[in-house]
Scaffold this motif. Structure first.
Motif, short mmCIF file in Angstrom:
data_model
loop_
_atom_site.label_atom_id
_atom_site.label_comp_id
_atom_site.label_asym_id
_atom_site.label_seq_id
_atom_site.Cartn_x
_atom_site.Cartn_y
_atom_site.Cartn_z
N ALA A 96 -25.44 -17.63 -95.20
CA ALA A 96 -24.35 -18.34 -96.10
C ALA A 96 -22.79 -17.75 -95.79
CB ALA A 96 -24.79 -17.98 -97.60
N VAL A 97 -22.79 -16.53 -95.59
CA VAL A 97 -21.47 -16.11 -95.30
C VAL A 97 -21.27 -16.18 -94.04
CG1 VAL A 97 -20.41 -13.63 -94.79
CG2 VAL A 97 -21.84 -13.99 -96.79
N SER A 98 -21.83 -16.28 -93.05
CA SER A 98 -21.53 -16.70 -91.65
C SER A 98 -21.05 -18.26 -91.45
CB SER A 98 -22.70 -16.58 -90.72
OG SER A 98 -23.16 -15.28 -90.79
N LEU A 99 -21.91 -19.17 -92.15
CA LEU A 99 -21.48 -20.61 -92.55
C LEU A 99 -20.10 -20.79 -92.99
CD1 LEU A 99 -22.62 -23.15 -91.64
CD2 LEU A 99 -23.46 -23.26 -93.97
N LEU A 100 -19.60 -20.11 -94.06
CA LEU A 100 -18.17 -20.25 -94.50
C LEU A 100 -17.34 -19.67 -93.54
CD1 LEU A 100 -19.20 -19.50 -98.27
CD2 LEU A 100 -18.72 -21.62 -97.17
N TYR A 103 -16.94 -21.87 -90.23
CA TYR A 103 -16.27 -23.09 -90.71
C TYR A 103 -14.65 -22.88 -90.50
CZ TYR A 103 -14.28 -27.17 -93.29
OH TYR A 103 -13.60 -28.17 -93.87
N ALA A 104 -14.31 -21.97 -91.48
CA ALA A 104 -12.84 -21.49 -91.39
C ALA A 104 -12.26 -21.05 -89.58
CB ALA A 104 -12.69 -20.37 -92.17
N LEU A 105 -13.23 -20.60 -89.08
CA LEU A 105 -12.82 -20.01 -87.56
C LEU A 105 -12.63 -21.17 -87.09
CD1 LEU A 105 -14.84 -16.68 -87.27
CD2 LEU A 105 -12.30 -16.93 -87.91
N ALA A 106 -13.66 -22.12 -87.01
CA ALA A 106 -13.86 -23.22 -86.17
C ALA A 106 -12.58 -24.29 -86.39
CB ALA A 106 -15.08 -23.86 -86.02
N ARG A 107 -12.30 -24.27 -87.27
CA ARG A 107 -11.01 -25.55 -88.07
C ARG A 107 -9.91 -24.70 -87.83
NH1 ARG A 107 -14.28 -28.38 -86.06
NH2 ARG A 107 -15.27 -30.20 -87.21
N THR A 169 -19.37 -22.11 -82.77
CA THR A 169 -19.68 -22.60 -81.44
C THR A 169 -20.04 -24.14 -81.58
OG1 THR A 169 -20.15 -20.86 -80.16
CG2 THR A 169 -20.47 -22.84 -79.12
N PHE A 170 -20.87 -24.33 -82.57
CA PHE A 170 -21.60 -25.61 -83.00
C PHE A 170 -20.55 -26.53 -83.86
CE2 PHE A 170 -24.10 -28.91 -85.10
CZ PHE A 170 -25.23 -29.09 -84.15
N LEU A 171 -19.86 -26.05 -84.64
CA LEU A 171 -18.71 -26.48 -85.45
C LEU A 171 -17.67 -27.15 -84.69
CD1 LEU A 171 -18.62 -24.34 -88.65
CD2 LEU A 171 -19.45 -26.79 -88.46
N ARG A 172 -17.24 -26.53 -83.69
CA ARG A 172 -16.25 -26.86 -82.84
C ARG A 172 -16.72 -28.23 -81.90
NH1 ARG A 172 -15.21 -21.15 -81.82
NH2 ARG A 172 -13.21 -20.61 -82.71
N GLN A 173 -18.06 -28.37 -81.88
CA GLN A 173 -18.26 -29.57 -80.98
C GLN A 173 -18.08 -30.86 -82.00
OE1 GLN A 173 -22.22 -28.70 -79.56
NE2 GLN A 173 -21.51 -27.37 -78.19
N LEU A 174 -18.08 -30.83 -83.29
CA LEU A 174 -18.07 -31.78 -84.25
C LEU A 174 -16.62 -32.37 -84.25
CD1 LEU A 174 -19.98 -30.51 -87.43
CD2 LEU A 174 -20.74 -31.78 -85.32
N PRO A 175 -16.34 -33.85 -84.06
CA PRO A 175 -15.27 -34.27 -83.89
C PRO A 175 -14.22 -34.13 -85.22
CG PRO A 175 -16.79 -35.99 -84.07
CD PRO A 175 -17.37 -34.65 -84.02
N ASP A 176 -13.13 -34.08 -85.16
CA ASP A 176 -12.03 -33.94 -86.21
C ASP A 176 -11.92 -35.17 -87.32
OD1 ASP A 176 -11.85 -31.10 -85.41
OD2 ASP A 176 -9.74 -31.65 -84.28
N ALA A 182 -13.07 -38.06 -94.22
CA ALA A 182 -13.48 -37.85 -95.45
C ALA A 182 -12.21 -37.18 -96.24
CB ALA A 182 -14.34 -36.61 -95.41
N ARG A 183 -11.03 -36.96 -95.62
CA ARG A 183 -9.86 -36.71 -96.48
C ARG A 183 -9.23 -38.07 -96.98
NH1 ARG A 183 -7.66 -34.15 -92.59
NH2 ARG A 183 -8.73 -32.15 -92.97
N ILE A 184 -9.39 -38.98 -96.21
CA ILE A 184 -8.84 -40.26 -96.54
C ILE A 184 -9.26 -40.87 -97.84
CG2 ILE A 184 -8.35 -42.76 -95.71
CD1 ILE A 184 -7.99 -41.73 -93.01
N ASP A 185 -10.70 -40.71 -97.84
CA ASP A 185 -11.65 -41.17 -99.06
C ASP A 185 -11.37 -40.11 -100.23
OD1 ASP A 185 -12.54 -43.07 -97.24
OD2 ASP A 185 -14.40 -42.12 -96.61
N GLY A 186 -10.49 -39.27 -100.00
CA GLY A 186 -10.37 -38.26 -101.14
C GLY A 186 -11.03 -37.11 -101.33
N ALA A 187 -11.97 -36.73 -100.22
CA ALA A 187 -12.77 -35.70 -100.54
C ALA A 187 -12.09 -34.17 -100.17
CB ALA A 187 -13.89 -35.56 -99.46
N GLY A 188 -12.10 -33.38 -100.76
CA GLY A 188 -11.48 -31.92 -100.67
C GLY A 188 -12.26 -31.21 -99.51
N PRO A 189 -11.82 -30.07 -99.17
CA PRO A 189 -12.47 -29.24 -98.10
C PRO A 189 -13.73 -29.10 -98.42
CG PRO A 189 -10.31 -28.64 -98.47
CD PRO A 189 -10.67 -29.38 -99.68
#
Length: 285
Positions: A96-100, A103-107, A169-176, A182-189
């Motif tokens: 859980a800690v590593s996932l959060l 995500y912050a480091l990858a983006r 490393t895995f999160l960086r492979q996902l397209p922005d 999701a942001r256009i649809d109104g979703a928060g971080p």
């Protein structure tokens, strides 16, 4: 019109021969790896008298008495529950800690986050076993020495660098573009992370969980040093209670080894597909 036979592709026989050689090597390795497990299993059904008569023989009269003795009389049920609690809590907390953090480091594109990521990665190179003395004194100062809570915190902290490295490393492979949509649809971080990215990261999460579950489950060093109460021993430390100064119950020891190994076998059988998907993600891009 005369037809000519199709030209044989050069190297086909060599490719087939190479594949056959690889298969032979892999099957040979599988047999060599399975033989100790089979010896462990059939020895758990033998008696101590059979071990004395023939150390490497097959069970003459198979019996489950060794499992009953290990589970009930040798308090192996307590050690098993302690291992399940410590391993599950440590893996869940570190993931859980590593996932959060991943995500912050990858983006993030800031230099500060790059430095923080290097700090996380440097944790993979730190000799954590040499830090056991300050860790023990720290836990003793805060009242967590010889407790499962302290052991869980230490195992979680040791697991975070590897988990952050794999997940980032895995999160960086996902397209922005996924987050932009999701942001256009109104979703928060948080909503974007939970509903869009998290389902796509499941193979990496499964890989992290398995690769951290196994060493924590098999860890002998930290429970031996940080836990002094026998009622809170984990499986690896509990197995040492089967050895006496003048006598050792070999059948009970092998039964305990089977009990300790069975959860790992089941874990790999259940999560094999997710592990392969996580390890091979992005190879075809």
């Amino acid at each position: 019109m005369r037809r000519y036979p199709a030209a044989r592709r050069p190297g086909t026989a060599r490719v087939a021969l190479n594949r056959a050689a690889v298969n032979v090597v892999l099957w040979g390795y599988a047999v060599v790896a399975l033989v100790p497990l089979l010896i462990m299993v059939w020895n758990s059904f033998r008696t101590d008298q059979e071990f004395v008569a023939e150390p490497l023989g097959l069970p003459v009269s198979p019996s489950l008495d060794a499992y009953r003795e290990a589970w009930v009389e040798a308090s192996f049920s307590t050690y098993f529950l302690n291992s399940v609690l410590v391993t599950t809590a440590s893996v869940a907390l570190s993931t859980a800690v590593s996932l959060l953090a991943a995500y912050a480091l990858a983006r993030s594109r800031s230099r500060l986050m790059a430095v923080i990521e290097q700090v996380f990665v440097s944790g993979l190179m730190m000799p954590v076993f040499l830090m056991i003395v300050p860790i023990f004194y720290l836990l003793d100062r805060v009242g967590l020495a010889s407790t499962r809570t302290g052991l869980i915190l230490v195992c979680s902290a040791v697991s975070i660098p590897f988990s952050v490295f794999v997940l980032a490393t895995f999160l960086r492979q996902l397209p922005d573009e996924l987050e932009d949509a999701a942001r256009i649809d109104g979703a928060g971080p948080l909503r974007t992370f939970w509903s869009v990215l998290l389902p796509l990261v499941r193979p990496a999460i499964a890989t992290v969980v398995v690769f951290r579950f196994v060493p924590i489950w098999n860890d002998f060093f930290y429970p031996l040093i940080l836990v002094r109460d026998r009622a809170q021993y984990t499986l690896p430390v509990g197995l040492t209670t089967f050895f006496g100064e003048y006598q050792t119950s070999w059948s009970t020891l092998f039964a305990g080894l089977v009990i300790a190994t069975l959860p790992l076998v089941l874990l790999f059988l259940v999560a094999t597909r997710q592990i392969v998907a996580g390890l091979t993600a992005g190879m075809g891009r």
